[in-house]
Design a protein around this motif. Structure first.
Motif, PDB file in Angstrom:
ATOM      1  N   ALA A  20       0.825  -1.211   0.000  1.00 30.65           N
ATOM      2  CA  ALA A  20       0.000   0.000   0.000  1.00 30.65           C
ATOM      3  C   ALA A  20       0.861   1.263   0.000  1.00 30.65           C
ATOM      4  O   ALA A  20       0.520   2.248  -0.654  1.00 30.65           O
ATOM      5  CB  ALA A  20      -0.934   0.001   1.203  1.00 30.65           C
ATOM      6  N   THR A 101      -5.350   1.089   4.210  1.00 27.99           N
ATOM      7  CA  THR A 101      -4.126   0.423   3.772  1.00 27.99           C
ATOM      8  C   THR A 101      -4.441  -0.884   3.055  1.00 27.99           C
ATOM      9  O   THR A 101      -3.872  -1.176   2.008  1.00 27.99           O
ATOM     10  CB  THR A 101      -3.206   0.159   4.973  1.00 27.99           C
ATOM     11  N   LEU A 104      -5.961  -0.077  -0.383  1.00 28.66           N
ATOM     12  CA  LEU A 104      -4.937   0.427  -1.305  1.00 28.66           C
ATOM     13  C   LEU A 104      -4.028  -0.716  -1.771  1.00 28.66           C
ATOM     14  O   LEU A 104      -3.621  -0.754  -2.933  1.00 28.66           O
ATOM     15  CB  LEU A 104      -4.125   1.542  -0.651  1.00 28.66           C
ATOM     16  N   ALA A 105      -3.727  -1.646  -0.869  1.00 27.93           N
ATOM     17  CA  ALA A 105      -2.929  -2.810  -1.265  1.00 27.93           C
ATOM     18  C   ALA A 105      -3.687  -3.638  -2.296  1.00 27.93           C
ATOM     19  O   ALA A 105      -3.086  -4.154  -3.251  1.00 27.93           O
ATOM     20  CB  ALA A 105      -2.578  -3.658  -0.042  1.00 27.93           C
ATOM     21  N   GLU A 108      -3.261  -2.001  -5.546  1.00 26.68           N
ATOM     22  CA  GLU A 108      -1.917  -2.306  -6.057  1.00 26.68           C
ATOM     23  C   GLU A 108      -1.850  -3.726  -6.617  1.00 26.68           C
ATOM     24  O   GLU A 108      -1.202  -3.968  -7.637  1.00 26.68           O
ATOM     25  CB  GLU A 108      -0.867  -2.118  -4.955  1.00 26.68           C
TER      26      GLU A 108
END
Length: 196
Positions: A20, A101, A104-105, A108
């Motif tokens: 993240a 987090t 967001l990871a 990704e």
């Protein structure tokens, strides 16, 4: 492979934090070791390689971002109408905001999946499984609308979450009188979910 489940979980969670914060390029075993505060070389004892770590991050994120069974049970006591769908969508937004987090990871991971066929295959399968599960939940609960409703809500929420977590200012003031993000959730549900 090392077998301490607590340490493996700590390494995977550290991998989520690194992913993240620094993106896929920053996701190294050394960065995971540092994030988990373990000796250098520990992660290499727990994962066969980067693809293995990414797959385990995917599995862990599904646990971290899953609904709380008690919260879900409480929500499901309400009448099965648009208001309940709105409450369920707000719960999703609360969960991803609380674990920013983790989400967001996951974003990704999606980007990395465009470059890694094995990750693309496993992530597609897990996210498609989530969508299928959401459709089944919607049908079994007797909520208004069908599979198309769930698919369109999925896409709308994905867009709202992406903006809310990455560039929240984009939506500020875009729709005068509509609170961001909660008011947008209500607006989306009203436009997507049939009244009965």
């Amino acid at each position: 492979m090392a077998g301490n489940p607590e340490r493996r979980a700590a390494l995977v969670d550290a991998g989520i934090e690194v992913l993240a914060r620094e993106g896929a390029r920053g996701l190294t075993f050394r960065a995971v070791d540092a994030g988990a505060a373990v000796p250098v070389g520990t992660a290499s004892n727990y994962f066969t390689g980067r693809d293995d770590l990414l797959r385990q991050i995917d599995v862990r994120l599904h646990t971290r971002l899953a609904p709380d069974p008690e919260v879900l049970a409480e929500l499901m006591r309400a009448p099965k109408d648009r208001a309940l769908v709105t409450a369920l969508m707000r719960d999703i937004l609360r969960r991803v905001t609380r674990d920013r987090t983790g989400y967001l990871a996951l974003l990704e991971l999606r980007l990395e999946a465009t470059r890694r066929p094995a990750l693309r295959e496993s992530l597609t399968a897990s996210l498609r499984g989530d969508l299928d599960e959401g459709m089944e939940f919607h049908r079994a609960a007797g909520l208004p609308g069908g599979d198309e409703t769930v698919a369109v809500l999925y896409l709308a929420m994905l867009g709202l979450i992406l903006e809310h977590l990455t560039l929240p200012g984009v939506l500020d003031g875009a729709l005068p009188g509509v609170d961001v993000p909660d008011g947008l959730v209500e607006l989306m549900v009203a436009r997507i979910v049939p009244a009965s």
